[in-house]
Design a protein around this motif. Structure first.
Motif, PDB file in Angstrom:
ATOM      1  N   ASN A 190       1.105  -1.379   0.368  1.00 41.63           N
ATOM      2  CA  ASN A 190      -0.249  -0.179  -0.124  1.00 41.63           C
ATOM      3  C   ASN A 190       1.177   1.442   0.320  1.00 41.63           C
ATOM      4  O   ASN A 190       0.076   2.207   1.225  1.00 41.63           O
ATOM      5  CB  ASN A 190      -0.924   0.031   1.067  1.00 41.63           C
ATOM      6  N   LEU A 191       2.336   1.186  -0.764  1.00 40.83           N
ATOM      7  CA  LEU A 191       2.774   2.253  -1.026  1.00 40.83           C
ATOM      8  C   LEU A 191       2.787   3.426  -1.985  1.00 40.83           C
ATOM      9  O   LEU A 191       3.168   4.025  -2.558  1.00 40.83           O
ATOM     10  CB  LEU A 191       4.654   1.825  -0.394  1.00 40.83           C
ATOM     11  N   LEU A 192       1.806   3.007  -3.068  1.00 38.51           N
ATOM     12  CA  LEU A 192       1.452   3.290  -4.588  1.00 38.51           C
ATOM     13  C   LEU A 192       0.266   4.163  -4.378  1.00 38.51           C
ATOM     14  O   LEU A 192      -0.302   4.701  -3.446  1.00 38.51           O
ATOM     15  CB  LEU A 192       0.758   2.492  -5.547  1.00 38.51           C
ATOM     16  N   PRO A 193       0.785   5.478  -4.630  1.00 36.65           N
ATOM     17  CA  PRO A 193      -0.392   6.799  -5.124  1.00 36.65           C
ATOM     18  C   PRO A 193      -1.942   5.928  -5.316  1.00 36.65           C
ATOM     19  O   PRO A 193      -1.863   5.155  -6.100  1.00 36.65           O
ATOM     20  CB  PRO A 193      -0.201   7.501  -5.391  1.00 36.65           C
ATOM     21  N   ALA A 194      -2.954   6.742  -4.760  1.00 35.88           N
ATOM     22  CA  ALA A 194      -4.110   5.796  -5.539  1.00 35.88           C
ATOM     23  C   ALA A 194      -4.538   6.294  -6.530  1.00 35.88           C
ATOM     24  O   ALA A 194      -4.828   4.766  -6.781  1.00 35.88           O
ATOM     25  CB  ALA A 194      -5.527   7.154  -4.637  1.00 35.88           C
ATOM     26  N   PRO A 195      -4.137   6.221  -7.453  1.00 37.61           N
ATOM     27  CA  PRO A 195      -4.804   6.604  -8.783  1.00 37.61           C
ATOM     28  C   PRO A 195      -3.245   4.686  -8.931  1.00 37.61           C
ATOM     29  O   PRO A 195      -3.862   4.631  -9.950  1.00 37.61           O
ATOM     30  CB  PRO A 195      -4.026   8.036  -9.458  1.00 37.61           C
ATOM     31  N   GLU A 196      -2.405   5.556  -9.060  1.00 36.56           N
ATOM     32  CA  GLU A 196      -1.319   4.080  -9.625  1.00 36.56           C
ATOM     33  C   GLU A 196      -1.816   2.572  -8.976  1.00 36.56           C
ATOM     34  O   GLU A 196      -1.393   1.863  -9.866  1.00 36.56           O
ATOM     35  CB  GLU A 196      -0.143   4.970  -8.906  1.00 36.56           C
ATOM     36  N   ALA A 197      -2.582   2.651  -7.679  1.00 32.67           N
ATOM     37  CA  ALA A 197      -2.991   1.571  -7.330  1.00 32.67           C
ATOM     38  C   ALA A 197      -3.553   0.861  -7.731  1.00 32.67           C
ATOM     39  O   ALA A 197      -3.445   0.259  -8.274  1.00 32.67           O
ATOM     40  CB  ALA A 197      -2.313   1.501  -5.770  1.00 32.67           C
ATOM     41  N   HIS A 198      -4.252   1.847  -8.615  1.00 37.00           N
ATOM     42  CA  HIS A 198      -5.553   1.157  -8.884  1.00 37.00           C
ATOM     43  C   HIS A 198      -5.100   0.589 -10.256  1.00 37.00           C
ATOM     44  O   HIS A 198      -6.224  -0.581 -10.650  1.00 37.00           O
ATOM     45  CB  HIS A 198      -7.212   2.358  -9.053  1.00 37.00           C
ATOM     46  N   SER A 199      -4.817   0.961 -10.755  1.00 33.29           N
ATOM     47  CA  SER A 199      -4.044   0.889 -12.522  1.00 33.29           C
ATOM     48  C   SER A 199      -3.761  -0.207 -12.209  1.00 33.29           C
ATOM     49  O   SER A 199      -4.140  -0.670 -13.105  1.00 33.29           O
ATOM     50  CB  SER A 199      -3.233   1.944 -12.541  1.00 33.29           C
ATOM     51  N   ALA A 200      -2.809  -0.111 -11.053  1.00 32.47           N
ATOM     52  CA  ALA A 200      -1.824  -1.714 -10.904  1.00 32.47           C
ATOM     53  C   ALA A 200      -2.709  -2.786 -10.818  1.00 32.47           C
ATOM     54  O   ALA A 200      -2.688  -3.499 -11.533  1.00 32.47           O
ATOM     55  CB  ALA A 200      -0.948  -1.162 -10.083  1.00 32.47           C
ATOM     56  N   ARG A 201      -3.765  -2.564  -9.767  1.00 30.57           N
ATOM     57  CA  ARG A 201      -5.062  -3.784  -9.154  1.00 30.57           C
ATOM     58  C   ARG A 201      -5.329  -4.129 -10.680  1.00 30.57           C
ATOM     59  O   ARG A 201      -5.700  -5.180 -11.137  1.00 30.57           O
ATOM     60  CB  ARG A 201      -5.283  -2.863  -8.501  1.00 30.57           C
ATOM     61  N   GLU A 202      -6.181  -3.319 -11.235  1.00 28.63           N
ATOM     62  CA  GLU A 202      -6.699  -3.601 -12.728  1.00 28.63           C
ATOM     63  C   GLU A 202      -5.482  -3.549 -13.518  1.00 28.63           C
ATOM     64  O   GLU A 202      -5.446  -5.450 -14.206  1.00 28.63           O
ATOM     65  CB  GLU A 202      -7.244  -2.021 -13.439  1.00 28.63           C
ATOM     66  N   HIS A 203      -4.351  -4.277 -13.926  1.00 25.71           N
ATOM     67  CA  HIS A 203      -3.371  -4.516 -14.438  1.00 25.71           C
ATOM     68  C   HIS A 203      -3.358  -5.955 -13.691  1.00 25.71           C
ATOM     69  O   HIS A 203      -3.104  -7.025 -14.769  1.00 25.71           O
ATOM     70  CB  HIS A 203      -1.730  -3.821 -14.196  1.00 25.71           C
ATOM     71  N   VAL A 204      -3.059  -6.305 -12.961  1.00 26.86           N
ATOM     72  CA  VAL A 204      -3.139  -7.664 -12.535  1.00 26.86           C
ATOM     73  C   VAL A 204      -3.452  -8.419 -12.607  1.00 26.86           C
ATOM     74  O   VAL A 204      -3.729  -9.813 -13.030  1.00 26.86           O
ATOM     75  CB  VAL A 204      -2.209  -6.834 -10.469  1.00 26.86           C
ATOM     76  N   LYS A 205      -5.043  -7.677 -12.200  1.00 30.65           N
ATOM     77  CA  LYS A 205      -6.652  -8.452 -12.477  1.00 30.65           C
ATOM     78  C   LYS A 205      -6.429  -9.615 -14.427  1.00 30.65           C
ATOM     79  O   LYS A 205      -6.836  -9.889 -14.513  1.00 30.65           O
ATOM     80  CB  LYS A 205      -7.988  -7.474 -12.277  1.00 30.65           C
ATOM     81  N   ALA A 206      -5.964  -8.610 -14.973  1.00 29.91           N
ATOM     82  CA  ALA A 206      -6.081  -8.394 -16.524  1.00 29.91           C
ATOM     83  C   ALA A 206      -4.444  -9.486 -16.952  1.00 29.91           C
ATOM     84  O   ALA A 206      -4.380 -10.089 -18.296  1.00 29.91           O
ATOM     85  CB  ALA A 206      -6.248  -7.526 -17.571  1.00 29.91           C
ATOM     86  N   CYS A 207      -3.560  -9.489 -15.921  1.00 29.58           N
ATOM     87  CA  CYS A 207      -2.463  -9.935 -16.365  1.00 29.58           C
ATOM     88  C   CYS A 207      -2.058 -11.155 -15.483  1.00 29.58           C
ATOM     89  O   CYS A 207      -1.686 -11.019 -14.453  1.00 29.58           O
ATOM     90  CB  CYS A 207      -0.920  -8.900 -16.546  1.00 29.58           C
ATOM     91  N   PRO A 208      -2.002 -12.115 -16.434  1.00 24.38           N
ATOM     92  CA  PRO A 208      -1.947 -13.851 -15.510  1.00 24.38           C
ATOM     93  C   PRO A 208      -0.051 -13.586 -15.084  1.00 24.38           C
ATOM     94  O   PRO A 208       0.114 -14.271 -13.620  1.00 24.38           O
ATOM     95  CB  PRO A 208      -2.428 -14.742 -16.676  1.00 24.38           C
ATOM     96  N   ASP A 209       0.944 -13.121 -15.337  1.00 26.76           N
ATOM     97  CA  ASP A 209       2.054 -12.863 -15.142  1.00 26.76           C
ATOM     98  C   ASP A 209       2.397 -11.986 -13.997  1.00 26.76           C
ATOM     99  O   ASP A 209       3.253 -12.693 -13.155  1.00 26.76           O
ATOM    100  CB  ASP A 209       2.732 -12.596 -16.582  1.00 26.76           C
ATOM    101  N   CYS A 210       1.460 -10.640 -13.911  1.00 29.06           N
ATOM    102  CA  CYS A 210       1.202 -10.063 -12.729  1.00 29.06           C
ATOM    103  C   CYS A 210       0.925 -10.796 -11.378  1.00 29.06           C
ATOM    104  O   CYS A 210       1.381 -10.086 -10.671  1.00 29.06           O
ATOM    105  CB  CYS A 210       1.973  -8.928 -13.312  1.00 29.06           C
ATOM    106  N   GLN A 211       0.216 -11.414 -12.387  1.00 31.15           N
ATOM    107  CA  GLN A 211      -0.914 -11.534 -11.627  1.00 31.15           C
ATOM    108  C   GLN A 211      -0.132 -13.515 -10.241  1.00 31.15           C
ATOM    109  O   GLN A 211      -0.055 -12.925  -9.177  1.00 31.15           O
ATOM    110  CB  GLN A 211      -2.354 -12.472 -11.727  1.00 31.15           C
ATOM    111  N   GLN A 212       0.476 -14.010 -11.100  1.00 34.64           N
ATOM    112  CA  GLN A 212       1.267 -15.219 -10.756  1.00 34.64           C
ATOM    113  C   GLN A 212       2.663 -14.614  -9.464  1.00 34.64           C
ATOM    114  O   GLN A 212       2.802 -14.662  -8.385  1.00 34.64           O
ATOM    115  CB  GLN A 212       2.043 -15.692 -11.531  1.00 34.64           C
ATOM    116  N   THR A 213       3.063 -13.251 -10.578  1.00 36.32           N
ATOM    117  CA  THR A 213       3.974 -12.517  -9.295  1.00 36.32           C
ATOM    118  C   THR A 213       3.606 -11.694  -7.799  1.00 36.32           C
ATOM    119  O   THR A 213       3.950 -12.127  -7.191  1.00 36.32           O
ATOM    120  CB  THR A 213       4.795 -11.292 -10.452  1.00 36.32           C
ATOM    121  N   TYR A 214       2.727 -11.655  -8.804  1.00 35.38           N
ATOM    122  CA  TYR A 214       1.165 -10.563  -6.616  1.00 35.38           C
ATOM    123  C   TYR A 214       1.233 -11.833  -5.772  1.00 35.38           C
ATOM    124  O   TYR A 214       1.842 -12.017  -4.783  1.00 35.38           O
ATOM    125  CB  TYR A 214       0.619 -10.218  -7.200  1.00 35.38           C
TER     126      TYR A 214
END
Length: 253
Positions: free
Chosen positions: A26-50
C-alpha cells in the motif's frame, strides 16, 4: 471480474516487481494503485508475481515474529549470500544482513523484493532454510544418539541425570568436554575445590528448565564418577554453584 475494455495480457507491458511489491505494501498513490490492481487482474504473469510476493511477504513477516533458532553456520551463510547479492543495490535496498531482514521484515521487504529477481529468490530460499532448519532440529532432537550427548545444550530432568551421564560415559573411555571455553574454565575452577579435580564431563544443559552445566569428576575408584549439576558456569566469568549431585558407577571400567 476483469474490465472487458482492458487490453488482453499479450498486449500488456508487465509491471516491474518494485511496483508490485509497493502495491502489496500500500505504498502507491491511489490512482497508480488502482491502475496497478486492474493491470494485475488482466495479466496472468503479473498476478502470479503478485501472489508469490504476497505469500513471501506473509512468510517473512511471520518469521520475524517467531523465535526460531537458526544454527550459526546457516545464519552466517545466508548473511554472506544477501551481502554478495545486494552490495550493488545497497542504496535502494538497504538490507545487508539476515538479522536486519528478520528484525524489520515489513520495512525492508518491499525494496528487497523489488531490487532484483535474484534477491527475491534468495529471500525465498532463506525462508525455506529457516523452515527446514526448524523441522530438522525437531527431528534431530528425537533422533540424537542417546549414548552421546549433543555438543550444545541438552534438556534433562534432574531425576534422569544419573542414568544419562552413566550412559554417556560408559559409551566412551574419553572425557566428554562440551560447552564454551568460559564454561569449561568454570567447570575446572569448580573441580579445583574438590578432592579429585580430574574433569571427565562438561555438558551444557537445561536441568528442570534452568540453564546449568553438568560436571563429572573422577571419583574414589576408576569406575566411580561424581556428577554435579551447577548453575553460573554458562555466563562468562561465572562461578559454579551446585544444585544437584550424585555418584554413578560405570560398567566398562
Amino acid at each position: 471480474m476483469t474490465d472487458p475494455g482492458l487490453p488482453t495480457s499479450e498486449h500488456l507491458e508487465h509491471l516491474d516487481t518494485d511496483t508490485i511489491a509497493d502495491l502489496i505494501e500500500n505504498l502507491l498513490p491511489a490512482p497508480e494503485a488502482h491502475s496497478a490492481r486492474e493491470h494485475v487482474k488482466a495479466c496472468p504473469d503479473c498476478q502470479q508475481t503478485y501472489d508469490a510476493l504476497l505469500q513471501l511477504t506473509e512468510d517473512l513477516a511471520e518469521e520475524g515474529r517467531s523465535d526460531i533458532p537458526i544454527p550459526a553456520d546457516v545464519a552466517e551463510h545466508l548473511d554472506a549470500v544477501i551481502v554478495s547479492e545486494s552490495v550493488l543495490r545497497a542504496s535502494t535496498v538497504g538490507v545487508h544482513s539476515l538479522a536486519q531482514l528478520r528484525e524489520e521484515p515489513r520495512r525492508h521487504l518491499p525494496k528487497l523484493l523489488g531490487a532484483a529477481a535474484g534477491v527475491v529468490l534468495i529471500a525465498a530460499l532463506g525462508v525455506g532454510v529457516v523452515f527446514a532448519t526448524k523441522d530438522q532440529a525437531n527431528e534431530g532432537a528425537a533422533a540424537t544418539d542417546a549414548n552421546t550427548p549433543p555438543a550444545d545444550t541438552v534438556t534433562i530432568a534432574s531425576k534422569d541425570i544419573s542414568s544419562a551421564t552413566k550412559r554417556w560415559l560408559d559409551h566412551t573411555p574419553n572425557a566428554i568436554l562440551h560447552g564454551s571455553t568460559d564454561e569449561q574454565a568454570c567447570a575446572r575452577a569448580f573441580a579445583a575445590g574438590r578432592s579429585n579435580s580430574n574433569v571427565r564431563l562438561v555438558q551444557p544443559a537445561k536441568v528442570d528448565g534452568k540453564r546449568a552445566t553438568i560436571i563429572g569428576l573422577q571419583g574414589a575408584t576408576v569406575s566411580q564418577i561424581q556428577i554435579f549439576a551447577v548453575t553460573g558456569c554458562s555466563s562468562p566469568g561465572g562461578v559454579g554453584t551446585s544444585i544437584y549431585d550424585t555418584t554413578v558407577t560405570l560398567s566398562n571400567r
